[in-house]
Write a protein that holds these residues in place. Structure first.
Motif, PDB file in Angstrom:
ATOM      1  N   GLN A 145       0.826  -1.205   0.000  1.00  0.00           N
ATOM      2  CA  GLN A 145       0.000   0.000   0.000  1.00  0.00           C
ATOM      3  C   GLN A 145       0.862   1.258   0.000  1.00  0.00           C
ATOM      4  O   GLN A 145       0.575   2.220  -0.719  1.00  0.00           O
ATOM      5  CB  GLN A 145      -0.916   0.000   1.224  1.00  0.00           C
ATOM      6  N   ASP A 146       1.924   1.244   0.786  1.00  0.00           N
ATOM      7  CA  ASP A 146       2.829   2.396   0.810  1.00  0.00           C
ATOM      8  C   ASP A 146       3.560   2.563  -0.516  1.00  0.00           C
ATOM      9  O   ASP A 146       3.815   3.703  -0.953  1.00  0.00           O
ATOM     10  CB  ASP A 146       3.843   2.233   1.950  1.00  0.00           C
ATOM     11  N   LEU A 147       3.906   1.459  -1.166  1.00  0.00           N
ATOM     12  CA  LEU A 147       4.540   1.559  -2.480  1.00  0.00           C
ATOM     13  C   LEU A 147       3.587   2.181  -3.500  1.00  0.00           C
ATOM     14  O   LEU A 147       3.988   3.019  -4.316  1.00  0.00           O
ATOM     15  CB  LEU A 147       4.975   0.172  -2.955  1.00  0.00           C
ATOM     16  N   LEU A 148       2.310   1.783  -3.452  1.00  0.00           N
ATOM     17  CA  LEU A 148       1.325   2.383  -4.352  1.00  0.00           C
ATOM     18  C   LEU A 148       1.182   3.870  -4.067  1.00  0.00           C
ATOM     19  O   LEU A 148       1.115   4.688  -4.998  1.00  0.00           O
ATOM     20  CB  LEU A 148      -0.017   1.672  -4.186  1.00  0.00           C
ATOM     21  N   TRP A 149       1.132   4.238  -2.787  1.00  0.00           N
ATOM     22  CA  TRP A 149       1.024   5.648  -2.423  1.00  0.00           C
ATOM     23  C   TRP A 149       2.230   6.426  -2.944  1.00  0.00           C
ATOM     24  O   TRP A 149       2.098   7.546  -3.443  1.00  0.00           O
ATOM     25  CB  TRP A 149       0.940   5.785  -0.903  1.00  0.00           C
ATOM     26  N   THR A 150       3.411   5.829  -2.846  1.00  0.00           N
ATOM     27  CA  THR A 150       4.623   6.500  -3.317  1.00  0.00           C
ATOM     28  C   THR A 150       4.592   6.715  -4.824  1.00  0.00           C
ATOM     29  O   THR A 150       4.967   7.796  -5.320  1.00  0.00           O
ATOM     30  CB  THR A 150       5.856   5.664  -2.935  1.00  0.00           C
ATOM     31  N   VAL A 151       4.161   5.707  -5.565  1.00  0.00           N
ATOM     32  CA  VAL A 151       4.071   5.845  -7.022  1.00  0.00           C
ATOM     33  C   VAL A 151       3.103   6.963  -7.391  1.00  0.00           C
ATOM     34  O   VAL A 151       3.397   7.805  -8.263  1.00  0.00           O
ATOM     35  CB  VAL A 151       3.629   4.513  -7.656  1.00  0.00           C
ATOM     36  N   CYS A 152       1.952   7.013  -6.743  1.00  0.00           N
ATOM     37  CA  CYS A 152       0.976   8.074  -7.029  1.00  0.00           C
ATOM     38  C   CYS A 152       1.502   9.435  -6.600  1.00  0.00           C
ATOM     39  O   CYS A 152       1.253  10.451  -7.272  1.00  0.00           O
ATOM     40  CB  CYS A 152      -0.343   7.769  -6.316  1.00  0.00           C
ATOM     41  N   PHE A 153       2.240   9.481  -5.498  1.00  0.00           N
ATOM     42  CA  PHE A 153       2.817  10.732  -5.014  1.00  0.00           C
ATOM     43  C   PHE A 153       3.795  11.308  -6.034  1.00  0.00           C
ATOM     44  O   PHE A 153       3.806  12.507  -6.313  1.00  0.00           O
ATOM     45  CB  PHE A 153       3.509  10.482  -3.678  1.00  0.00           C
ATOM     46  N   VAL A 154       4.618  10.445  -6.620  1.00  0.00           N
ATOM     47  CA  VAL A 154       5.591  10.903  -7.608  1.00  0.00           C
ATOM     48  C   VAL A 154       4.909  11.248  -8.926  1.00  0.00           C
ATOM     49  O   VAL A 154       5.184  12.286  -9.543  1.00  0.00           O
ATOM     50  CB  VAL A 154       6.677   9.836  -7.816  1.00  0.00           C
ATOM     51  N   ALA A 155       3.983  10.374  -9.376  1.00  0.00           N
ATOM     52  CA  ALA A 155       3.332  10.596 -10.668  1.00  0.00           C
ATOM     53  C   ALA A 155       2.437  11.830 -10.661  1.00  0.00           C
ATOM     54  O   ALA A 155       2.287  12.498 -11.696  1.00  0.00           O
ATOM     55  CB  ALA A 155       2.511   9.364 -11.044  1.00  0.00           C
ATOM     56  N   SER A 156       1.847  12.175  -9.527  1.00  0.00           N
ATOM     57  CA  SER A 156       0.943  13.331  -9.467  1.00  0.00           C
ATOM     58  C   SER A 156       1.677  14.661  -9.408  1.00  0.00           C
ATOM     59  O   SER A 156       1.075  15.717  -9.595  1.00  0.00           O
ATOM     60  CB  SER A 156       0.025  13.209  -8.244  1.00  0.00           C
ATOM     61  N   GLY A 157       2.985  14.618  -9.140  1.00  0.00           N
ATOM     62  CA  GLY A 157       3.749  15.853  -9.035  1.00  0.00           C
ATOM     63  C   GLY A 157       3.596  16.557  -7.709  1.00  0.00           C
ATOM     64  O   GLY A 157       4.019  17.724  -7.579  1.00  0.00           O
ATOM     65  N   ASP A 158       3.038  15.866  -6.688  1.00  0.00           N
ATOM     66  CA  ASP A 158       2.880  16.506  -5.375  1.00  0.00           C
ATOM     67  C   ASP A 158       4.217  16.838  -4.729  1.00  0.00           C
ATOM     68  O   ASP A 158       4.287  17.709  -3.854  1.00  0.00           O
ATOM     69  CB  ASP A 158       2.075  15.595  -4.445  1.00  0.00           C
ATOM     70  N   TRP A 159       5.263  16.143  -5.125  1.00  0.00           N
ATOM     71  CA  TRP A 159       6.562  16.370  -4.496  1.00  0.00           C
ATOM     72  C   TRP A 159       7.160  17.715  -4.883  1.00  0.00           C
ATOM     73  O   TRP A 159       8.076  18.210  -4.210  1.00  0.00           O
ATOM     74  CB  TRP A 159       7.534  15.251  -4.895  1.00  0.00           C
ATOM     75  N   ILE A 160       6.640  18.345  -5.928  1.00  0.00           N
ATOM     76  CA  ILE A 160       7.185  19.635  -6.369  1.00  0.00           C
ATOM     77  C   ILE A 160       6.731  20.765  -5.453  1.00  0.00           C
ATOM     78  O   ILE A 160       7.484  21.703  -5.168  1.00  0.00           O
ATOM     79  CB  ILE A 160       6.754  19.921  -7.826  1.00  0.00           C
TER      80      ILE A 160
END
Length: 386
Positions: free
Chosen positions: A82-97
């Motif tokens: 579940q955390d891996l899925l959250w991480t993938v979505c976090f990176v793909a959505s651009g929230d880290w910017i």
């Protein structure tokens, strides 16, 4: 590297250092470093990825003891996936910017976590996927050996856990708001006033009892399988232990059996997807603890599982009672041979798989219909209150 990345992230997010780099880029760097460590050096990582590939290909690959072991470990890593899925979505959505303040100003802090595809599709699939892999491995073992027991009984254990996940994800009758009662004030022709209280508490309680029974049954079934089948313990004639023990003190076995009973219930709770609104859903602050405890339980389970397989060859992964050599002697051994068990076994496997898929689909469809009825009921109650 992990410590430095986390410290720089906290310092940048607290504005204690120049924001030349977005604060959430440091976790992204840590993610990239972790991926690099999982792939390189490839000569050392290749066996791990080949084993994972063979586990994913179940039931098309005959499972060895090692592949079954990896599949069992995967069932304890639901929260990790579940955390891996959250991480993938976090990176793909651009929230880290964006920084935390920019997210709050735009009122879009991880909005993708509330979408239908994430809550009702991706997360439940991640919870079900490890169980489905082990279910397929059990069916393939039945195909290879032709033995209904313990293979089909073990497959039923994972099918029961899948049912807990499906009901915990999609059915609305045990959500927090199901205990609410709606009250309407009424006045009759004689001027007498009264209150009309209505709700669906009886139906909600009935389902809660059913789901609790399913939850307890799955936990006890898994616990009994751990003790009796995986560890070879629980034999009354040997003081509820096994005939041959390798650890020096019998107390270790009793302590592990007692701990596994409690930790098995916590493991089943991890199968309920987060943010489902379920009454039995684990709070967010307990997620990391439950993940750590489950990995600890799986580690202890591994010691006794390997001990039992080593001294008993219970699952029949070896055709002989000696451990095969890791080097080639030039001789052909019979334990490498495979025998076709016939079409009858294959038909039984297809029937069992079809039943499990049909029950899962029926659970989801029935849950969605019940959800629609609940929404209509709530809208009717709200309009009546007005």
């Amino acid at each position: 590297i992990i410590l430095v990345s986390m410290l720089m992230y906290y310092k940048a997010d607290a504005h204690d250092m120049p924001l030349w780099i977005p604060p959430r880029a440091y976790p992204l760097f840590l993610i990239c470093y972790t991926i690099k460590c999982l792939i390189f050096p490839w000569r050392m990582r290749r066996p791990m990825w080949m084993a994972i590939k063979q586990v994913f290909l179940a039931p098309f690959v005959s499972p060895t003891f090692f592949l079954v072991y990896v599949g069992d470990v995967f069932t304890s890593m639901v929260k990790v996936f579940q955390d891996l899925l959250w991480t993938v979505c976090f990176v793909a959505s651009g929230d880290w910017i964006l920084s935390e303040e920019e997210h709050e100003e735009n009122n879009n802090v991880h909005t993708w976590t509330q979408t239908f595809w994430y809550k009702n599709v991706a997360i439940p699939l991640v919870c079900l996927f490890p169980l489905w892999l082990r279910f397929n491995q059990c069916l393939r073992r039945y195909l290879d050996t032709g033995k209904r027991f313990p293979n089909l009984a073990n497959a039923f254990k994972y099918a029961l856990s899948q049912s807990v996940t499906l009901f915990g994800t999609f059915h609305p009758l045990y959500l927090m708001n199901r205990g609410e009662e709606h009250t309407i004030s009424l006045v009759d022709d004689d001027g007498q006033s009264g209150n009309l209280v209505f709700g669906n508490t009886k139906r909600s309680n009935t389902f809660q009892f059913f789901w609790m029974g399913l939850f307890v049954s799955s936990s006890l079934y898994s616990y009994c399988w751990d003790v009796y089948m995986d560890w070879g313990l629980g034999r009354r004639e040997y003081g509820y232990l096994g005939p041959r023990l390798m650890f020096p003190k019998r107390t270790y076995y009793y302590m592990v059996m007692a701990a596994d009973l409690v930790l098995r219930f916590m493991w089943v709770l991890t199968l309920i997807p987060p943010q489902s609104g379920a009454r039995f859903e684990l709070p967010a602050y307990l997620s990391a603890i439950s993940m750590t405890v489950e990995l600890f339980r799986r580690t202890i389970w591994s010691f006794f599982r390997l001990e039992h397989e080593h001294r008993q060859n219970t699952s029949g992964f070896r055709r002989v009672n000696v451990v095969p050599l890791h080097f080639s002697t030039g001789h052909k051994h019979k334990y490498h041979e495979r025998h076709w068990v016939g079409w009858k076994v294959l038909v039984e496997i297809i029937v069992v798989t079809s039943i499990v898929i049909a029950v899962s689909a029926f659970s989801v469809i029935a849950a969605q219909r019940a959800t629609h009825q609940v929404q209509l009921s709530h809208s009717t109650h709200n309009s009546s209150d007005l």
